[in-house]
Scaffold this active site. Sequence first.
Site, PDB file in Angstrom:
ATOM      1  N   TYR A 141       0.823  -1.210   0.000  1.00  0.00           N
ATOM      2  CA  TYR A 141       0.000   0.000   0.000  1.00  0.00           C
ATOM      3  C   TYR A 141       0.860   1.265   0.000  1.00  0.00           C
ATOM      4  O   TYR A 141       0.424   2.312  -0.451  1.00  0.00           O
ATOM      5  CB  TYR A 141      -0.895   0.037   1.240  1.00  0.00           C
ATOM      6  CG  TYR A 141      -2.219  -0.669   1.078  1.00  0.00           C
ATOM      7  CD1 TYR A 141      -2.266  -2.039   0.828  1.00  0.00           C
ATOM      8  CD2 TYR A 141      -3.416   0.028   1.172  1.00  0.00           C
ATOM      9  CE1 TYR A 141      -3.473  -2.698   0.683  1.00  0.00           C
ATOM     10  CE2 TYR A 141      -4.632  -0.623   1.036  1.00  0.00           C
ATOM     11  CZ  TYR A 141      -4.653  -1.981   0.790  1.00  0.00           C
ATOM     12  OH  TYR A 141      -5.856  -2.616   0.649  1.00  0.00           O
ATOM     13  N   LYS A 192       3.357 -15.236   2.068  1.00  0.00           N
ATOM     14  CA  LYS A 192       3.673 -16.119   0.953  1.00  0.00           C
ATOM     15  C   LYS A 192       5.192 -16.294   0.949  1.00  0.00           C
ATOM     16  O   LYS A 192       5.889 -15.852   0.025  1.00  0.00           O
ATOM     17  CB  LYS A 192       3.168 -15.514  -0.368  1.00  0.00           C
ATOM     18  CG  LYS A 192       1.662 -15.602  -0.551  1.00  0.00           C
ATOM     19  CD  LYS A 192       1.181 -16.982  -0.982  1.00  0.00           C
ATOM     20  CE  LYS A 192       1.575 -17.286  -2.414  1.00  0.00           C
ATOM     21  NZ  LYS A 192       1.156 -18.683  -2.788  1.00  0.00           N
ATOM     22  N   ASP A 225      -2.736 -18.010   0.746  1.00  0.00           N
ATOM     23  CA  ASP A 225      -3.757 -18.646  -0.107  1.00  0.00           C
ATOM     24  C   ASP A 225      -4.397 -19.828   0.613  1.00  0.00           C
ATOM     25  O   ASP A 225      -5.620 -20.022   0.554  1.00  0.00           O
ATOM     26  CB  ASP A 225      -3.166 -19.062  -1.469  1.00  0.00           C
ATOM     27  CG  ASP A 225      -1.928 -19.942  -1.357  1.00  0.00           C
ATOM     28  OD1 ASP A 225      -1.301 -19.988  -0.278  1.00  0.00           O
ATOM     29  OD2 ASP A 225      -1.579 -20.591  -2.365  1.00  0.00           O
ATOM     30  N   ASP A 249      -6.237  -7.169   3.998  1.00  0.00           N
ATOM     31  CA  ASP A 249      -7.396  -6.540   3.353  1.00  0.00           C
ATOM     32  C   ASP A 249      -8.316  -7.621   2.791  1.00  0.00           C
ATOM     33  O   ASP A 249      -9.529  -7.607   2.992  1.00  0.00           O
ATOM     34  CB  ASP A 249      -6.896  -5.611   2.247  1.00  0.00           C
ATOM     35  CG  ASP A 249      -8.039  -4.903   1.523  1.00  0.00           C
ATOM     36  OD1 ASP A 249      -8.955  -4.422   2.215  1.00  0.00           O
ATOM     37  OD2 ASP A 249      -8.005  -4.853   0.278  1.00  0.00           O
ATOM     38  N   ASP A 253     -12.050  -9.328   4.473  1.00  0.00           N
ATOM     39  CA  ASP A 253     -13.341  -9.319   3.774  1.00  0.00           C
ATOM     40  C   ASP A 253     -13.929 -10.725   3.754  1.00  0.00           C
ATOM     41  O   ASP A 253     -15.136 -10.922   3.936  1.00  0.00           O
ATOM     42  CB  ASP A 253     -13.186  -8.841   2.317  1.00  0.00           C
ATOM     43  CG  ASP A 253     -13.470  -7.350   2.165  1.00  0.00           C
ATOM     44  OD1 ASP A 253     -13.342  -6.627   3.178  1.00  0.00           O
ATOM     45  OD2 ASP A 253     -13.811  -6.913   1.053  1.00  0.00           O
TER      46      ASP A 253
HETATM   47  C1  IPM Z   1     -10.403  -1.452   3.898  1.00  0.00           C
HETATM   48  C2  IPM Z   1     -10.658  -0.834   2.557  1.00  0.00           C
HETATM   49  C3  IPM Z   1      -9.538   0.135   2.246  1.00  0.00           C
HETATM   50  C4  IPM Z   1      -8.253  -0.656   2.117  1.00  0.00           C
HETATM   51  C5  IPM Z   1      -9.761   1.019   1.019  1.00  0.00           C
HETATM   52  C6  IPM Z   1     -11.052   1.785   1.100  1.00  0.00           C
HETATM   53  C7  IPM Z   1      -8.586   1.940   0.792  1.00  0.00           C
HETATM   54  O1  IPM Z   1     -10.821  -1.821   1.587  1.00  0.00           O
HETATM   55  O2  IPM Z   1     -10.267  -0.702   4.880  1.00  0.00           O
HETATM   56  O3  IPM Z   1     -10.354  -2.686   3.976  1.00  0.00           O
HETATM   57  O4  IPM Z   1      -7.962  -1.223   1.068  1.00  0.00           O
HETATM   58  O5  IPM Z   1      -7.529  -0.716   3.116  1.00  0.00           O
HETATM   59 MG    MG Z   2     -10.864  -3.810   2.350  1.00  0.00          MG
END
Ligand code: IPM
Ligand code: MG
Length: 360
Positions: A141, A192, A225, A249, A253
């Site tokens: 990032y 990884k 993975d 990230d 999710d």
């Molecule tokens: C998160 C989001 C952010 C990230 C975006 C909005 C920049 O997906 O906080 O998980 O990738 O960190």
């Molecule tokens: Mg995210």
Amino acid sequence: MSYKLQILAGDGIGPEIMAEVKKLIGWINETTDTKIETADGLIGGASYDEFGEPLTDETLEVSKACDAVILGSVGGPKWDGVDYNERPEAGLLKLRKELDLFANLRPALVFDALIDASTLKPEIVKGLDILIVRELTGGVYFGEPRGIEDLGNGERRGVNTQVYTTSEINRVACVAFDLARKRSNKVTSCEKANVMESGKLWREDVTALHKAEFSDVELEHMYADNCAMQLLRNPSQFDVIVTDNLFGDILSDEAAMLTGSLGMLPSASLGVEGSSAVYEPVHGSAPDIAGQGVANPLATILSFAMCLRYSLDEQDLAQKIEDGVQKVLTDGLRTPDIMADNCKKISTSEMGDALIEAIK
Ligand code: IPM
Ligand code: MG
């Protein structure tokens, strides 16, 4: 006790879910000894529209001066054409970097009342309680060099750099080990290492730290993975997962979705002790439903509860809010994202009201 919080509602559904947090703060101020002063600020597209940048230095100064920041969500198609360094997301990254919020805590908790909302079988997710600790201020990032260069002949080259140092790895791993001790005492570290030097370093440093300071905690290494696969196959094997910024990230999710609704999950982004931290829902700005009063405010409300717990040390209030959330769910009250048979569908603002009633 009295505290000062900065409220950055952001874009999309941010303002409407934040209104429910403000209601809750109002209730706390009126009925308890805890006094919380708030300062509103702009971030993301809202700030870009007003000031031409997604987070101004003035707003950032307030973030630093407050006890903590409660954030809604940033971004939306409206700003798709804007340059990377001025996009709504850049405001969030600037806030994380400037406050040095290197540890992002993302719990994935399956509420019994919501078990049917998960796409996985109930017996796989029942009682699930895992915590992802995502490194938040390093890795791909922020790594340099980055950019898109023109190679001529119509050919271009895009570059991002994955980079970690020992101290960056150690400080986030420390947070994970410390938290594991208060939970089920197990850390799974994901990278990884089979293909990336930064992953190899990550594995070696976590191993050394574990040996030196945390040998009482169970440590397991897993390729990222495989972790993605194991999260679907048998999520209950995990307690704390520690991983880098990008894998974190993605895996967070995935972990969030195990619970059935992204609309329920809070997060905390912590830096060094004593400095301001940021609390925000894991979900995004959901521009498709913004302004309709249907968004689920519970992730932001639970983020506020995490703020009470980690930044303000108001454990009792935090517990009350978390219990209140359990109660509204058990009572069958649902925003559309978690609606189920025999439940009552309510709006964003009705959910905020119901929560306050439940706490009372
Ligand atoms: C998160 C989001 C952010 C990230 C975006 C909005 C920049 O997906 O906080 O998980 O990738 O960190
Ligand atoms: Mg995210």
